[in-house]
Design an enzyme around this catalytic site. Structure first.
Site, PDB file in Angstrom:
ATOM      1  N   HIS A  56       0.859  -1.179   0.000  1.00  0.00           N
ATOM      2  CA  HIS A  56       0.000   0.000   0.000  1.00  0.00           C
ATOM      3  C   HIS A  56       0.896   1.230   0.000  1.00  0.00           C
ATOM      4  O   HIS A  56       1.583   1.503   0.978  1.00  0.00           O
ATOM      5  CB  HIS A  56      -0.931   0.020   1.213  1.00  0.00           C
ATOM      6  N   ASP A  58       1.036   5.080  -0.199  1.00  0.00           N
ATOM      7  CA  ASP A  58       0.329   6.355  -0.109  1.00  0.00           C
ATOM      8  C   ASP A  58       0.899   7.361  -1.093  1.00  0.00           C
ATOM      9  O   ASP A  58       2.110   7.570  -1.162  1.00  0.00           O
ATOM     10  CB  ASP A  58       0.444   6.929   1.304  1.00  0.00           C
ATOM     11  N   ASP A 174      -7.600   1.402   2.843  1.00  0.00           N
ATOM     12  CA  ASP A 174      -7.040   2.312   3.841  1.00  0.00           C
ATOM     13  C   ASP A 174      -7.870   3.559   4.131  1.00  0.00           C
ATOM     14  O   ASP A 174      -7.592   4.242   5.110  1.00  0.00           O
ATOM     15  CB  ASP A 174      -5.622   2.739   3.425  1.00  0.00           C
ATOM     16  N   HIS A 387      -6.374   9.582   0.123  1.00  0.00           N
ATOM     17  CA  HIS A 387      -6.974   9.580   1.452  1.00  0.00           C
ATOM     18  C   HIS A 387      -6.088  10.197   2.534  1.00  0.00           C
ATOM     19  O   HIS A 387      -6.492  10.239   3.699  1.00  0.00           O
ATOM     20  CB  HIS A 387      -7.396   8.160   1.858  1.00  0.00           C
TER      21      HIS A 387
END
Length: 923
Positions: A56, A58, A174, A387
């Site tokens: 993951h 970001d 997430d 996010h």
């Protein structure tokens, strides 16, 4: 029990596909030579455990996007995305049984341009999931911006890899809560499965048997305890040499079987999923895959001894979100209010830029003002949907980087806009952009004797819009595009460096512009236009707002057309943010979490100092509550909404108390503990105090646990009255008391909330060293509940897609075209032009949307027929109906929706739109 890794099914032969614009990869994608089965066989009589190797990444959080990609500033966080992709691809090439999924197209696009490896030999092993430019936030994003960023990512994958790159899973693991509108959008871009995870508190309240093709991950998106094998993990590797003293295969297998069996109890089928990865993992993919290969081998070997475990690699919303009884993730609904507003304005500007890029034709990209396109702005806006971007949950230097990227996008789009307006108007006069009108600064209007204002309207219906310009004169003449005088007023300003403010109303045609000429008539002392008193009321032909003469506060609101009146008191308050020192919980308020020390907020002032302004154009009551809170209550001559322009900040923290500032509207409406909010700016959902529709709630935080995201509007109602509040950005709010609606405007906190960001939400800058000042608008409407949507739906669209003002100095050329519309006729009120953008050199992307929910309007809920053809038909004019993201024919989405969002034949000259989106690519 069968263990393995799974891709996205049978991988068809790929093909070269031409890219478009700058999204075209630098190297051509080679043809896949043979179809490969990317999924391992499953065992119908066993528990099939699908291991999903993933990372993951970001798109900005603790480090900027660039720092994450290059692996810079590892003193903040060790992460380098380019090395992750390098390492993973190397490991996939070494073993055809290995699989990997990847999400963030923003990173993969950059890596692909620089690397473009030969992927022929491992087709089907690397699977793209979600496919958007980023994994967007679900609470604070507007649906139009989410669709745009999904389109960018999916288009790149489609044009680079063809059918092999089509994501089939909406992998949203997430974001801090899940919106119903996001699930709807994922279905319409042809995702077949939605995977997400819930924080422990919500997970404990729900069964994991979620309907409608949704799946919840039991470990967040992390591996089970004891099974993390990245270079940043501390779990021991699998030591499988029996001659070693530390041989641990039996222990690892036993623990894995126990975890899998326990997890299987909350799933309906004999298939469960285990995520094998986490944030920025797989920079050294060899560590992961070497241990995963052993895990699969030794667990499946137990089948010879009777094991039944088979391992392989492979309609409400969820707000508010909590990971503990006192830890509600509702603060980020409001965190960084200035960034949230800038993102919303940038979305409006991007749509204008896209439209003018089409309307201006080839001249828009290259003209007298230079060569450019909308690509930079599209990428900046796509990244801003992440996010940890518009959510406000990033470090301060990362927030600054997001703003810088948006500002850079504005600069590029200004070239496009200038070129397009020059082509459409026939004037190459230099265009000026007053980007600081929000703080009443525009050097051109403050110094020029004569200038023009071009007002471009991105909506497909005409609009009336107030224009407020800082000036130093005391009298001006304003002429419209037909040379007719426009009523204007000069008033004394209460901010900015100019002495006065020129105010007039403009009208702009659908998808077009109108030009107004402004001439200075007189200089002199500022006009005495304000009075230091509270008027009994301000009103126009639609609304009347009264004020309490003793307090200076609003006291009532009336709709003069429907003869409705409600008691309405509005004031400002602040919650004392928890510092974590409490016997109940040690959780402080922070960027993510809202946790007040008390359920009763502190009133900033029970009275307001006021002065009033009453002209034929506008009526105002200016209110001062404290040195750091003020407001203008404003009613324009032809407006159906009362405007509350609030200014809050810098929030004082000399008392060592973090502050969370709200405005609260207390009314006589009997709302019965129910209020309504939008979902990502589109559909409206009912909210009920201390209640969840899908499980029994035990409320532990009476304020934070009743806050919800408000993206564009919220309302309370009873059988007779509905009060709607339209916001100019995403904010958090709730209805804590009957007949009350509160909205959080600003936050300044002194402690980190221990959710990873590692710093308090305490925004300062060189311009605001004492703290951030935020300014915004709330628009209030009062209607009958049966017809309220007819007012608040178009009003919210006007706020989201507001007109763009550009300026030229001096006289315009006599042959200048002063008015233009890109439509033969305005679209019907129910139909919204969501997108008009360039798709390629010879094609455009058009999205139309029926913007009313079923049953919310007697007048506008019905299906609408729209003529999409001009009177002049040509053989080259072709239309292709596609999925919402534009990457697939529309037939791919039909199986994903219980009800089709569109009705009517696709090949006719007219399109019948009913309750959803319709999209085409026209060549």
């Amino acid at each position: 029990f069968w263990v393995g890794c799974c891709g996205n099914g049978t991988t068809p032969p790929g093909q070269k596909t031409g890219g478009a614009e700058r999204m075209r990869a630098d190297r051509a994608m080679p043809t896949f030579r043979t179809p490969l089965k990317s999924c391992h066989a499953t065992m119908p009589n066993m528990l099939n455990v699908h291991l999903v190797p993933h990372t993951h990444d970001d798109v900005g959080w603790l480090k900027t996007v660039d720092q994450y990609y290059y692996g810079d500033r590892n003193d903040i966080q060790h992460a380098g995305v380019q090395y992750i992709l390098d390492s993973v691809v190397d490991q996939l090439l070494k073993n055809p049984d290995r699989r990997f999924i990847y999400v963030e197209t923003a990173f993969f696009f950059r890596w692909w341009k620089q690397t473009a490896p030969v992927l022929v030999s491992f087709s089907g092993r690397l699977e793209f999931v979600n496919g958007g430019w980023c994994m967007s936030d679900e609470a604070t994003t507007h649906y139009s911006a989410v669709i745009d960023q999904m389109t960018m990512g999916l288009r790149f994958l489609n044009e680079t890899f063809g059918p092999c790159g089509r994501p089939r899973v909406a992998w949203h693991i997430d974001p801090f809560g899940h919106a119903r509108e996001h699930a709807s959008m994922f279905a319409q871009v042809a995702a077949e499965l939605l995977r997400f995870h819930l924080r422990p508190r919500l997970k404990s309240e729900l069964s994991l048997q979620i309907p409608v093709h949704a799946r919840i991950l039991p470990n967040g998106y992390n591996p089970p305890d004891g099974f993390c094998w990245d270079q940043s993990c501390d779990d021991p590797p699998i030591r499988d040499d029996p001659d070693l003293e530390d041989y641990n295969v039996d222990d690892v297998v036993n623990r894995f079987l126990m975890i899998a069996s326990g997890q299987s109890l909350v799933y309906k089928t004999n298939h469960i999923i285990m995520t094998m990865g986490s944030d920025f993992q797989y920079e050294n993919a060899n560590l992961w895959y070497k241990n995963l290969d052993k895990l699969i081998h030794y667990v499946n070997a137990r089948q010879a001894n009777g094991s039944k475990v088979n391992v392989q690699m492979r309609l409400d919303d969820f707000f508010p979100y909590a990971d503990n009884a006192h830890n509600f993730w509702t603060g980020y609904f409001t965190s960084r209010p200035a960034l949230k507003r800038y993102e919303r304005l940038s979305n409006s500007y991007l749509q204008t830029c896209n439209q003018l890029e089409v309307l201006g034709g080839p001249f828009s990209g290259s003209g007298p003002f230079g060569h450019d396109d909308s690509w930079t702005m599209r990428r900046a806006m796509a990244v801003a949907q992440h996010h940890d971007a518009v959510s406000g949950t990033e470090k301060q230097h990362v927030a600054n980087d997001y703003a810088r990227r948006l500002a850079d996008g504005w600069q590029h789009c200004q070239v496009v806009v200038s070129n397009s307006l020059a082509a459409l108007s026939g004037s190459s006069a230099k265009r000026i952009y007053c980007d600081n009108l929000n703080i009443s600064v525009c050097p051109l209007t403050e110094s020029s004797h004569k200038f023009s204002v071009n007002v471009y309207n991105p909506l497909a219906r005409p609009v009336t819009w107030p224009v407020r310009l800082p000036v130093n004169g005391t009298a001006y003449t304003v002429l419209d595009a037909n040379g007719k005088p426009v009523d204007s007023q000069v008033g004394l300003k209460n901010r900015g460096s100019a002495a006065n403010e020129l105010l007039f109303q403009v009208q702009a045609p659908p998808l077009g512009f109108s030009t107004y000429s402004v001439s200075l008539q007189r200089r002199g002392p500022p006009p005495a236009s304000t009075r230091p008193r509270t008027p009994p009321a301000i009103q126009n032909k639609f609304l009347r707002a009264t004020f309490d003469p003793d307090t200076g506060l609003l006291s009532s609101l009336s709709n003069l057309e429907t003869k409705q009146t409600i008691r309405l008191t509005q004031n400002f308050y602040w919650y004392n943010a928890s510092d974590g020192n409490s016997s109940v919980s040690n959780q402080p308020s922070g960027a993510y979490i809202f946790r007040p020390n008390s359920s009763t907020p502190f009133v900033i002032s029970r009275t307001a100092k006021t002065e009033s302004l009453q002209t034929s154009v506008v009526q105002e009551v200016r209110q001062w509550f404290s040195p750091w809170v003020s407001q203008v209550v404003r009613l324009y001559a032809d407006s159906r909404a009362l405007e509350l322009e609030w200014t809050v900040g810098p929030l004082p923290v000399d008392d060592d108390l973090g502050k969370e500032v709200i405005t609260r509207l207390d009314t006589s409406i009997d709302s019965s503990g129910i209020f309504y909010t939008d979902s990502n700016g589109r559909e409206v959902l009912q909210r009920k105090k201390d209640f969840r529709p899908t499980w029994d709630l035990e409320q532990t935080e009476p304020i934070a646990g009743n806050y919800y995201p408000i993206n564009s509007r919220a309302y309370i109602k009873d059988d007779v009255n509905q009060l709607t509040v339209v916001t100019d950005r995403s904010q958090g709010g709730g209805s804590i008391q009957n007949g009350s609606l509160e909205i959080m405007l600003h936050r300044r906190l002194l402690y980190d909330d221990v959710r990873g960001v590692g710093e308090p939400l305490n925004e300062t800058s060189d311009v605001f060293p004492e703290g951030l000042v935020a300014r915004g608008r709330l628009l209030l409407t009062l209607d009958r509940p049966q017809s309220a949507a007819d007012t608040h739906r178009p009003l919210a669209q006007e706020v989201v897609l507001q007109p763009l003002l550009t300026f030229t100095s001096g006289d315009l050329h006599p042959n200048t075209r002063l008015e233009f519309s890109g439509l033969q006729d305005a679209l019907p009120p129910a139909v919204h032009l969501l997108t008009l953008s360039q798709w390629g050199e010879d094609s455009v992307l058009l999205r139309l949307e029926h913007q009313y929910q079923s049953g919310e309007s007697k007048q506008h809920t019905q299906p609408v027929t729209v003529n999409l053809l001009t009177k002049k038909k040509t053989k080259q004019n072709k239309k292709n109906s596609t999925a919402l993201s534009g990457n697939l024919p529309r037939r791919f989405t039909a199986q994903n929706r219980k009800r089709a969002p569109f009705v009517g034949p696709e090949q006719t000259e007219a399109l019948r739109v009913c309750g959803g989106f319709w999209q085409m690519v026209q060549r």
